[in-house]
Scaffold this motif. Structure first.
Motif, PDB file in Angstrom:
ATOM      1  N   SER A 212       0.844  -1.206   0.000  1.00 37.21           N
ATOM      2  CA  SER A 212       0.000   0.000   0.000  1.00 37.21           C
ATOM      3  C   SER A 212       0.876   1.252   0.000  1.00 37.21           C
ATOM      4  CB  SER A 212      -0.911   0.003   1.224  1.00 37.21           C
ATOM      5  OG  SER A 212      -0.136  -0.007   2.414  1.00 37.21           O
ATOM      6  N   LEU A 213       0.263   2.412  -0.179  1.00 36.16           N
ATOM      7  CA  LEU A 213       1.000   3.669  -0.156  1.00 36.16           C
ATOM      8  C   LEU A 213       1.458   3.987   1.260  1.00 36.16           C
ATOM      9  CD1 LEU A 213      -1.305   5.833  -2.475  1.00 36.16           C
ATOM     10  CD2 LEU A 213       0.883   4.769  -3.078  1.00 36.16           C
ATOM     11  N   ALA A 214       2.605   4.661   1.359  1.00 38.17           N
ATOM     12  CA  ALA A 214       3.152   4.998   2.668  1.00 38.17           C
ATOM     13  C   ALA A 214       2.172   5.850   3.477  1.00 38.17           C
ATOM     14  CB  ALA A 214       4.475   5.738   2.498  1.00 38.17           C
ATOM     15  N   CYS A 221       5.719   5.053   8.603  1.00 41.03           N
ATOM     16  CA  CYS A 221       5.689   5.387   7.173  1.00 41.03           C
ATOM     17  C   CYS A 221       5.092   6.772   6.921  1.00 41.03           C
ATOM     18  CB  CYS A 221       4.890   4.346   6.400  1.00 41.03           C
ATOM     19  SG  CYS A 221       5.656   2.707   6.388  1.00 41.03           S
ATOM     20  N   THR A 222       4.047   7.133   7.659  1.00 39.62           N
ATOM     21  CA  THR A 222       3.356   8.388   7.381  1.00 39.62           C
ATOM     22  C   THR A 222       4.080   9.617   7.931  1.00 39.62           C
ATOM     23  OG1 THR A 222       2.020   8.102   9.382  1.00 39.62           O
ATOM     24  CG2 THR A 222       1.094   7.290   7.312  1.00 39.62           C
ATOM     25  N   THR A 223       4.948   9.428   8.926  1.00 36.13           N
ATOM     26  CA  THR A 223       5.624  10.588   9.521  1.00 36.13           C
ATOM     27  C   THR A 223       7.023  10.817   8.973  1.00 36.13           C
ATOM     28  OG1 THR A 223       6.442   9.226  11.364  1.00 36.13           O
ATOM     29  CG2 THR A 223       4.345  10.382  11.677  1.00 36.13           C
ATOM     30  N   ASP A 224       7.514   9.916   8.132  1.00 32.14           N
ATOM     31  CA  ASP A 224       8.869  10.096   7.595  1.00 32.14           C
ATOM     32  C   ASP A 224       8.915  11.315   6.692  1.00 32.14           C
ATOM     33  OD1 ASP A 224      11.650   8.970   6.983  1.00 32.14           O
ATOM     34  OD2 ASP A 224      10.789   9.272   4.985  1.00 32.14           O
ATOM     35  N   VAL A 233      12.152  -1.270   8.019  1.00 30.84           N
ATOM     36  CA  VAL A 233      12.099  -2.466   8.857  1.00 30.84           C
ATOM     37  C   VAL A 233      11.113  -2.265   9.994  1.00 30.84           C
ATOM     38  CG1 VAL A 233      13.463  -3.973  10.355  1.00 30.84           C
ATOM     39  CG2 VAL A 233      14.478  -3.057   8.265  1.00 30.84           C
ATOM     40  N   GLU A 234      11.000  -1.016  10.463  1.00 35.24           N
ATOM     41  CA  GLU A 234      10.145  -0.712  11.618  1.00 35.24           C
ATOM     42  C   GLU A 234       8.669  -0.636  11.271  1.00 35.24           C
ATOM     43  OE1 GLU A 234      12.598   1.183  10.515  1.00 35.24           O
ATOM     44  OE2 GLU A 234      14.248   0.796  11.931  1.00 35.24           O
ATOM     45  N   CYS A 235       8.310  -0.767   9.993  1.00 37.38           N
ATOM     46  CA  CYS A 235       6.907  -0.639   9.573  1.00 37.38           C
ATOM     47  C   CYS A 235       6.046  -1.686  10.273  1.00 37.38           C
ATOM     48  CB  CYS A 235       6.802  -0.811   8.052  1.00 37.38           C
ATOM     49  SG  CYS A 235       5.097  -0.860   7.442  1.00 37.38           S
ATOM     50  N   THR A 236       4.926  -1.238  10.846  1.00 37.27           N
ATOM     51  CA  THR A 236       4.001  -2.137  11.533  1.00 37.27           C
ATOM     52  C   THR A 236       2.645  -2.215  10.836  1.00 37.27           C
ATOM     53  OG1 THR A 236       3.280  -0.316  12.972  1.00 37.27           O
ATOM     54  CG2 THR A 236       5.079  -1.738  13.779  1.00 37.27           C
ATOM     55  N   GLY A 237       2.566  -1.584   9.661  1.00 36.07           N
ATOM     56  CA  GLY A 237       1.300  -1.532   8.945  1.00 36.07           C
ATOM     57  C   GLY A 237       1.187  -2.550   7.830  1.00 36.07           C
ATOM     58  N   SER A 238       0.275  -2.281   6.903  1.00 34.83           N
ATOM     59  CA  SER A 238      -0.030  -3.229   5.836  1.00 34.83           C
ATOM     60  C   SER A 238       1.132  -3.416   4.867  1.00 34.83           C
ATOM     61  CB  SER A 238      -1.263  -2.744   5.062  1.00 34.83           C
ATOM     62  OG  SER A 238      -1.046  -1.428   4.549  1.00 34.83           O
ATOM     63  N   ARG A 239       1.924  -2.366   4.682  1.00 36.05           N
ATOM     64  CA  ARG A 239       3.083  -2.505   3.776  1.00 36.05           C
ATOM     65  C   ARG A 239       4.065  -3.542   4.328  1.00 36.05           C
ATOM     66  NH1 ARG A 239       6.101   2.709   3.482  1.00 36.05           N
ATOM     67  NH2 ARG A 239       6.655   2.342   1.294  1.00 36.05           N
ATOM     68  N   GLY A 240       4.337  -3.409   5.610  1.00 40.46           N
ATOM     69  CA  GLY A 240       5.271  -4.335   6.233  1.00 40.46           C
ATOM     70  C   GLY A 240       4.762  -5.753   6.222  1.00 40.46           C
ATOM     71  N   GLU A 241       3.458  -5.928   6.458  1.00 42.82           N
ATOM     72  CA  GLU A 241       2.882  -7.271   6.453  1.00 42.82           C
ATOM     73  C   GLU A 241       2.975  -7.905   5.066  1.00 42.82           C
ATOM     74  OE1 GLU A 241       1.725  -9.323   8.849  1.00 42.82           O
ATOM     75  OE2 GLU A 241       2.649  -7.814  10.155  1.00 42.82           O
ATOM     76  N   TRP A 242       2.639  -7.103   4.043  1.00 42.31           N
ATOM     77  CA  TRP A 242       2.730  -7.612   2.665  1.00 42.31           C
ATOM     78  C   TRP A 242       4.164  -8.010   2.335  1.00 42.31           C
ATOM     79  CZ3 TRP A 242       5.556  -5.655  -1.474  1.00 42.31           C
ATOM     80  CH2 TRP A 242       5.326  -6.281  -2.704  1.00 42.31           C
ATOM     81  N   LEU A 243       5.114  -7.174   2.725  1.00 40.43           N
ATOM     82  CA  LEU A 243       6.517  -7.468   2.419  1.00 40.43           C
ATOM     83  C   LEU A 243       6.969  -8.748   3.127  1.00 40.43           C
ATOM     84  CD1 LEU A 243       9.369  -5.014   1.920  1.00 40.43           C
ATOM     85  CD2 LEU A 243       9.766  -6.937   3.443  1.00 40.43           C
ATOM     86  N   LYS A 244       6.543  -8.937   4.373  1.00 35.97           N
ATOM     87  CA  LYS A 244       6.917 -10.150   5.102  1.00 35.97           C
ATOM     88  C   LYS A 244       6.371 -11.393   4.406  1.00 35.97           C
ATOM     89  CE  LYS A 244       7.176  -8.068   9.721  1.00 35.97           C
ATOM     90  NZ  LYS A 244       6.508  -7.972  11.048  1.00 35.97           N
ATOM     91  N   LEU A 300      13.926  -4.450  -3.487  1.00 33.50           N
ATOM     92  CA  LEU A 300      13.172  -4.740  -4.708  1.00 33.50           C
ATOM     93  C   LEU A 300      11.669  -4.740  -4.462  1.00 33.50           C
ATOM     94  CD1 LEU A 300      12.872  -5.709  -7.629  1.00 33.50           C
ATOM     95  CD2 LEU A 300      13.335  -8.039  -6.831  1.00 33.50           C
ATOM     96  N   LEU A 301      11.226  -5.483  -3.462  1.00 30.47           N
ATOM     97  CA  LEU A 301       9.786  -5.568  -3.203  1.00 30.47           C
ATOM     98  C   LEU A 301       9.192  -4.224  -2.814  1.00 30.47           C
ATOM     99  CD1 LEU A 301       9.607  -8.978  -1.285  1.00 30.47           C
ATOM    100  CD2 LEU A 301       8.947  -8.521  -3.660  1.00 30.47           C
ATOM    101  N   SER A 302       9.984  -3.377  -2.173  1.00 28.88           N
ATOM    102  CA  SER A 302       9.502  -2.045  -1.789  1.00 28.88           C
ATOM    103  C   SER A 302       9.121  -1.200  -2.988  1.00 28.88           C
ATOM    104  CB  SER A 302      10.567  -1.309  -0.971  1.00 28.88           C
ATOM    105  OG  SER A 302      10.831  -1.955   0.252  1.00 28.88           O
ATOM    106  N   GLN A 303       9.674  -1.540  -4.162  1.00 25.43           N
ATOM    107  CA  GLN A 303       9.416  -0.748  -5.365  1.00 25.43           C
ATOM    108  C   GLN A 303       8.206  -1.240  -6.158  1.00 25.43           C
ATOM    109  OE1 GLN A 303      11.754   1.919  -5.791  1.00 25.43           O
ATOM    110  NE2 GLN A 303      12.243   1.113  -3.773  1.00 25.43           N
ATOM    111  N   VAL A 304       7.624  -2.361  -5.759  1.00 15.76           N
ATOM    112  CA  VAL A 304       6.464  -2.891  -6.471  1.00 15.76           C
ATOM    113  C   VAL A 304       5.229  -2.093  -6.041  1.00 15.76           C
ATOM    114  CG1 VAL A 304       5.037  -4.924  -6.913  1.00 15.76           C
ATOM    115  CG2 VAL A 304       7.507  -5.169  -6.565  1.00 15.76           C
ATOM    116  N   THR A 305       4.565  -1.470  -6.998  1.00 13.97           N
ATOM    117  CA  THR A 305       3.451  -0.564  -6.692  1.00 13.97           C
ATOM    118  C   THR A 305       2.242  -0.877  -7.567  1.00 13.97           C
ATOM    119  OG1 THR A 305       4.113   1.077  -8.356  1.00 13.97           O
ATOM    120  CG2 THR A 305       5.130   1.258  -6.162  1.00 13.97           C
TER     121      THR A 305
END
Length: 518
Positions: A212-214, A221-224, A233-244, A300-305
């Motif tokens: 998802s979008l940051a 993600c939203t405060t960076d 690595v510290e992401c606790t939201g949907s982006r981090g879950e998808w990446l895991k 790499l996966l971080s760039q998939v949108t």
């Protein structure tokens, strides 16, 4: 005799270099319908981890994973890393495009400035003009400089269409000779696997969906406020879950694969993004790297949108290792719009310990034999790329085994010739076949082009090798000096009477220089 301009020493007169044919002539031959238009050529490289300049942003749709993308820590892939940004800009915006501009002939070449500082703009121009100054005047390219891909002066220079080496996000709004998405796909590792051409047996592991979008993710993600290009690595939201989830799937596939094997990113150039895994120890090292917060897989996966996921840029390709290869060849040919192949050359590839391409060699006396040996494979490849709407230069990297069937091919074909890379673009060795007349007329039956790093200027290098430059045995294909460090990067071409003589000359040059990798 060739002219002497810019940083070339005034006391040294260089011979004029006349190409057997030019890229402009080859493009006209490849596509008669474009023969009478004014075609602008873009030959630069690109990076998906870091902007090359404020006017040349990183690719975010058409992803490429070069060596810096794969190996540089995420925290260092930022525009505050001025040394890395400058290094990439020098290679991708000057060194690579100069190399292709040298063989273009009488046609417009679009180059991008490494920065917009007045002195840098002038330096960029001087370097490129000095490189092409040794060419026969009838084969001078028209050098057109601009700030970035979205600022190409098409109307000002009467350019009708653009053709290009590497897909750039910024080219989407121009009239092009072929589709960006098609071209990106043709150069992907998945395309080769599914092409029907003889390539080692592979397993494609595709990422499912996209993050998802940051701005709609977690607090991290939203405060960076920085240049967060990657899911932290510290992401606790949907982006981090998808990446895991995707990481676990890919890691599991790698873990289950017995050694030996070759692992590749989906879209790379210059030999980057290829891991040859020959032991359990190397496999553990690869898994550790891919699982880490700074590993190539997270980046790499971080760039998939949502914009690019339909092209499957996050795919990982696990390939059989070609068993005991006895030959490593780089084939270059022209594919016409009707699917015909015009043979150019077969060169032998040089790579470093990390499989990165550093140069090529050619033996002109072997070309007829090699043409006959690979003619069928070249014809098949030309037909394949033409069916996808591409015409122009193509490079094929082939590993040869002693016996057919020694390595299984993905299409079930029993063959000794395995395509391990398909470069649907100008290749690094393309200059060599176009220089046959230059070297043969001097009794030199072999030649090599390779990349070097040199302490000092272009003039210093020419003075050091003055007899070879004045005789035409050696010349510069591209050159860029970092005036702040007095260090230069370059592509040089050297000729030899035979393979042994060529190797001696190459070793002499390499003993006084260092390698450049991409």
């Amino acid at each position: 005799m060739g002219s002497v301009v810019g940083p070339i020493p005034a006391a040294i007169t260089l011979p004029t270099i006349k190409l057997d044919t030019t890229l402009a002539e080859l493009y006209r031959r490849a596509s008669p319908k474009n023969a009478n238009i004014r075609l602008g050529l873009v030959f630069c490289g690109v990076n998906s981890g870091l902007d090359l300049s404020p006017d040349f942003p990183r690719n975010t749709k058409f992803l490429y994973q070069d060596s810096p993308f794969n190996t540089v820590p995420r925290q260092a892939l930022t525009t505050s890393n001025v040394d890395l940004q400058k290094s990439l800009a020098m290679k991708y915006l000057s060194l690579i495009p100069q190399r292709d501009a040298f063989i273009v002939g009488n046609a417009p070449v679009i180059l991008f400035n490494t920065s917009q500082a007045a002195e840098q703009v002038e330096h960029d121009r001087r370097e490129a003009e000095a490189t092409i100054s040794v060419l026969d005047p009838s084969q001078y390219p028209e050098l057109i400089f601009c700030a970035g891909p979205e600022r190409i002066p098409m109307k000002e220079h009467g350019i009708d269409k653009i053709t290009y080496k590497i897909v750039l996000d910024g080219l989407e709004n121009y009239p092009l000779t072929h589709s960006l998405e098609t071209h990106w796909y043709l150069n992907s590792k998945a395309a080769l696997a599914l092409s029907g051409l003889p390539t080692p047996r592979v397993e494609l592991v595709e990422a499912e969906g996209f993050g998802s979008l940051a701005k709609s993710c977690c607090n991290t993600c939203t405060t960076d406020k920085g240049e967060m290009c990657f899911i932290p690595v510290e992401c606790t939201g949907s982006r981090g879950e998808w990446l895991k989830e995707q990481t676990a799937r890919i890691i599991d596939s790698i873990n289950r694969r017995p050694v030996p094997f070759v692992l590749k990113n989906q879209q790379t150039f210059g030999g980057a993004g290829t891991w040859v895994v020959t032991s359990e120890e190397k496999k553990r090292e690869l898994l550790d790297d891919f699982s880490s917060g700074d590993g190539a897989l997270r980046k790499l996966l971080s760039q998939v949108t949502e914009v690019n996921h339909h092209m499957k840029p996050g795919s990982i390709i696990i390939s059989d290792l070609v068993i005991d290869p006895i030959g490593d060849y780089g084939l270059t040919f022209l594919a016409t719009d009707t699917g015909e192949a015009v043979f150019l050359a077969v060169s032998e590839q040089m790579t470093d310990d990390n499989n990165a391409w550093i140069g090529s060699t050619i033996n002109y006396s072997h070309q007829q034999y090699l043409h006959d040996k690979f003619a069928s494979l070249i014809r098949r490849t030309a037909k394949y790329v033409a069916e996808h709407g591409y015409c122009g230069p193509v490079g094929i990297d082939i590993l040869e085994t002693e016996e057919a069937g020694q390595t299984a091919s993905h299409n079930g074909e029993i063959t000794a010739h395995h395509i391990v890379d398909l470069n649907v673009r100008t290749s690094g060795s393309l200059s060599l076949p176009l220089l046959k007349g230059h070297f043969s007329s001097r009794g030199l039956s072999c030649a090599s082009s390779f990349s070097i790093t040199v302490k000092g200027t272009r003039g210093d290098f020419i003075r050091r090798w003055r007899p070879e430059f004045e005789s035409g045995q050696m010349f510069i294909l591209s050159w860029y000096e970092d005036t702040e460090t007095n260090e230069s990067i370059a592509d040089v071409v050297v000729g030899g009477e035979d393979e042994k003589a060529l190797q001696r000359w190459m070793n002499k040059v390499r003993d006084t220089t260092e390698e450049v990798t991409f």
